[in-house]
Design an enzyme around this catalytic site. Sequence first.
Site, PDB file in Angstrom:
ATOM      1  N   LYS A 199      37.803  52.196  47.266  1.00  0.00           N
ATOM      2  CA  LYS A 199      36.651  51.346  47.593  1.00  0.00           C
ATOM      3  C   LYS A 199      35.495  51.621  46.637  1.00  0.00           C
ATOM      4  O   LYS A 199      35.527  52.548  45.844  1.00  0.00           O
ATOM      5  CB  LYS A 199      36.171  51.605  49.036  1.00  0.00           C
ATOM      6  CG  LYS A 199      37.224  51.392  50.095  1.00  0.00           C
ATOM      7  CD  LYS A 199      37.675  49.958  50.178  1.00  0.00           C
ATOM      8  CE  LYS A 199      38.805  49.817  51.192  1.00  0.00           C
ATOM      9  NZ  LYS A 199      39.496  48.566  51.073  1.00  0.00           N
ATOM     10  N   SER A 255      42.489  44.860  48.131  1.00  0.00           N
ATOM     11  CA  SER A 255      41.083  44.936  48.527  1.00  0.00           C
ATOM     12  C   SER A 255      40.136  45.164  47.359  1.00  0.00           C
ATOM     13  O   SER A 255      38.945  44.937  47.491  1.00  0.00           O
ATOM     14  CB  SER A 255      40.874  46.030  49.576  1.00  0.00           C
ATOM     15  OG  SER A 255      41.011  47.311  48.997  1.00  0.00           O
TER      16      SER A 255
END
Length: 182
Positions: A104, A38
């Site tokens: 993230k 990700s």
Amino acid sequence: MFLLKIAKEWIGTIAISFVLAMIVGIFLIQPYKVDGHSMDPTLRDGQRVFVSKLPHTFSYYPNYGDIVIIDSRVHRHRSFMDDVMDNPLFQLMGNNDDRTFYVKRVIGKPGDVLELKDHEVYRNGEPLDEPYVKEAMEQSDGERWVVPDGHIFVMGDNRNNSEDSRAIGFIPLDHVMGKKVL
């Protein structure tokens, strides 16, 4: 008698070392391993990162664009015992429960209005300059979020392959485990 004295000294030294390692891991710095794609191309699957725990320890907001580690279980309260059990020393001793930590990037803070338009992210009406993003988002336009107090909004750099705030929701500040330093 001499061996007993040496054994006591060693046990004392090991106990002090254990306590110091716990303090460092809970409050100052902790290693994490990137699991998944990700954050491609910025971070690779399997890469190790060191995370400053100071934002978590002192409850302050990371900056826009900071790479953070989050506890993705956003619908439950975190306690001090969670911080203790998340320490690498407990992980080495076999504490491998279902904890899920994500790596993230911070996109929004309290009060920010985030929108998806033309496959780009807009914050407070302005498009974000994001040279770190892997490719244009395939997600449809028109989504809009207002970040509530005490929360942040995060996204992965590989937007088409990232379970982030678009899926799990806003991240409570106490679920931000720290920010990447190395």
